[in-house]
Enzyme design. Structure first.
Site, PDB file in Angstrom:
ATOM      1  N   GLN A  77       0.845  -1.198   0.000  1.00  0.00           N
ATOM      2  CA  GLN A  77       0.000   0.000   0.000  1.00  0.00           C
ATOM      3  C   GLN A  77       0.879   1.246   0.000  1.00  0.00           C
ATOM      4  O   GLN A  77       1.616   1.489   0.950  1.00  0.00           O
ATOM      5  CB  GLN A  77      -0.897  -0.018   1.241  1.00  0.00           C
ATOM      6  CG  GLN A  77      -1.834   1.163   1.384  1.00  0.00           C
ATOM      7  CD  GLN A  77      -2.573   1.108   2.714  1.00  0.00           C
ATOM      8  OE1 GLN A  77      -1.964   0.892   3.758  1.00  0.00           O
ATOM      9  NE2 GLN A  77      -3.882   1.301   2.689  1.00  0.00           N
TER      10      GLN A  77
ATOM     11  N   GLU B 261      -9.723  -1.713   6.052  1.00  0.00           N
ATOM     12  CA  GLU B 261      -8.581  -2.003   6.923  1.00  0.00           C
ATOM     13  C   GLU B 261      -9.012  -2.144   8.378  1.00  0.00           C
ATOM     14  O   GLU B 261      -8.347  -2.816   9.172  1.00  0.00           O
ATOM     15  CB  GLU B 261      -7.534  -0.884   6.801  1.00  0.00           C
ATOM     16  CG  GLU B 261      -6.246  -1.169   7.530  1.00  0.00           C
ATOM     17  CD  GLU B 261      -5.168  -0.136   7.247  1.00  0.00           C
ATOM     18  OE1 GLU B 261      -3.979  -0.485   7.357  1.00  0.00           O
ATOM     19  OE2 GLU B 261      -5.508   1.009   6.909  1.00  0.00           O
TER      20      GLU B 261
END
Length: 415
Positions: free
Chosen positions: A144, A262
């Site tokens: 990420q 997340e």
């Protein structure tokens, strides 16, 4: 303090609160893990995780591919995309049992829990066809690319830019604290695609191959001696024009969607792992007599209360899912677990006393408690600092006005 039942986690989190269907699924998961965590896989039990991602990486990757072949990855995804279509409660059961079995820490978290659900919600049919099957099979690992040296957790301040040249995006910039970038095949990155744009405007989410010319990765050695985080430099790196999630300039919405995932259901597995750490610390405190100190005993009790509250907070977040992803309220869970785990590291040092200041051997042979203490200092920083989480709660949950004053100068690092 009373003796700890080694199976207490299963009594607390298992069949007592399960429906019949959930009990049967729990037994299925438990039986499969018992039958398959053997050989090298069994020797990798408990390996990996935050601050220890370098441990047994190849074995953990093989284990996750073994799980994929049996249909145990991405179980919450719709069946049409390779998942099982498991309910939230079934996903909770799976993550609890996985943690209780001390199965190796996954290496595919970014793909399975962040990018994959984002592509299911916001990706194009071509992107889903191209990437989702490789994520479920653990054939392609992702990292990420959000944080930057001059932005940290202030995602709206990213400066990495991408220009559309012909049929490619050309990317230039610098990302930092990028987890597993040295192992990843691809990166989903937030970049600025509109020259002169500011803050949330003009951002886009690109899917960038890590093996292309112009992509350079440099691991960052941490206090623990490991290097799970990396710097990534883009120097005229190219990715296909079609490898953009959403429309150009839609990156802020994409990023918020990803960050919502997340904070998702895998948090329940983290909580079980934290409860196990606490149980082991209680055992250490009894063994060396620290538990006889009323102040230490009180802190251990408060830690137990905190980890149970963490579970209830996570379950409440799951109950409030919006279109499959937690809302901004999930930031309360991030603040809770980060501060709790950091405090647990401090408590571990106090339980171990002066001996905690010494390494086991040269040059820097840390034990598990020392690694926990050192890495947990970052818990309130990575994945979004406490300050950023409080901003989200204030503005998006409580509806308070944005702070228009000068931003503090400290480095707000995140993932």
């Amino acid at each position: 303090m009373e003796a700890v039942d080694p199976h207490a986690e299963r009594h607390a989190d298992g069949a007592g609160g399960d429906t019949r269907d959930e009990r049967e699924f729990r037994e299925e998961v438990r039986d499969w893990l018992d039958a398959n965590l053997t050989g090298d896989f069994a020797r990798a039990r408990g390996r990996g995780g935050p601050g220890r991602d370098h441990e047994a990486f190849d074995v953990r990757l093989a284990w996750e591919r073994h799980m994929a072949a049996a249909g145990w990855t991405c179980i919450g995804w719709p069946e049409e995309y390779g998942g099982r279509g498991a309910s939230i409660r079934h996903q909770v059961v799976f993550h609890e049992e996985y943690a209780l079995a001390e199965a190796p820490a996954p290496v595919n978290h970014m793909g399975e829990h962040l990018l994959g659900p984002t592509l299911i919600e916001l990706g194009t049919p071509r992107q889903r066809d191209r990437f989702l099957a490789r994520i479920t099979a653990v054939d392609e690992l992702w990292c990420q690319g959000y944080s930057e040296p001059g932005a940290g957790s202030d995602l709206a301040a990213v400066a990495t830019r991408a220009d559309l040249v012909g049929d490619h995006w050309v990317v230039n910039g610098h990302k930092v604290w990028t987890s597993h970038a040295d192992q990843a095949d691809r990166c989903f990155a937030i970049v600025r695609t509109e020259p002169g744009s500011r803050r949330q405007q003009g951002l886009s989410c690109l899917l960038i191959p890590m093996d292309r010319p112009g992509v350079h990765v440099r691991p960052i050695t941490q206090l623990t001696g490991a290097s799970g985080f990396c710097e990534v430099f883009f120097d005229d790196a190219r990715t296909d024009a079609a490898d953009i999630v959403g429309a150009p300039g839609d990156g802020w919405r994409v990023a918020m969607t990803t960050l919502g995932f997340e904070r998702g259901v895998s948090m329940l597995g983290r909580q079980v792992g934290y409860e196990r750490e606490l149980r082991r610390l209680v055992e250490a405190a009894r063994a060396n007599g620290a538990a006889d100190d009323p102040l230490i005993a009180d802190r251990l009790v408060q830690a137990w209360i905190g980890v149970r509250t963490m579970r209830f907070t996570a379950l409440r977040t799951m109950a409030g899912l919006r279109d499959g992803a937690p809302g901004p309220e999930a930031s309360t869970g991030k603040i809770h677990w980060a501060r709790w785990h950091r405090a647990l590291g401090e408590l571990a040092m106090d339980v171990l006393g002066a001996g905690s200041m010494l390494t086991r051997g040269a040059p820097y042979d840390l034990d598990a408690w020392q690694r926990l203490f050192l890495f947990s200092r970052a818990d309130t920083v990575y994945a979004g600092t406490d300050e950023i989480q409080r901003d989200i709660i204030a503005e998006r949950v409580l509806g308070l006005p944005k702070d228009r004053g000068p931003r503090p100068p400290e480095d707000r690092r995140g993932r």
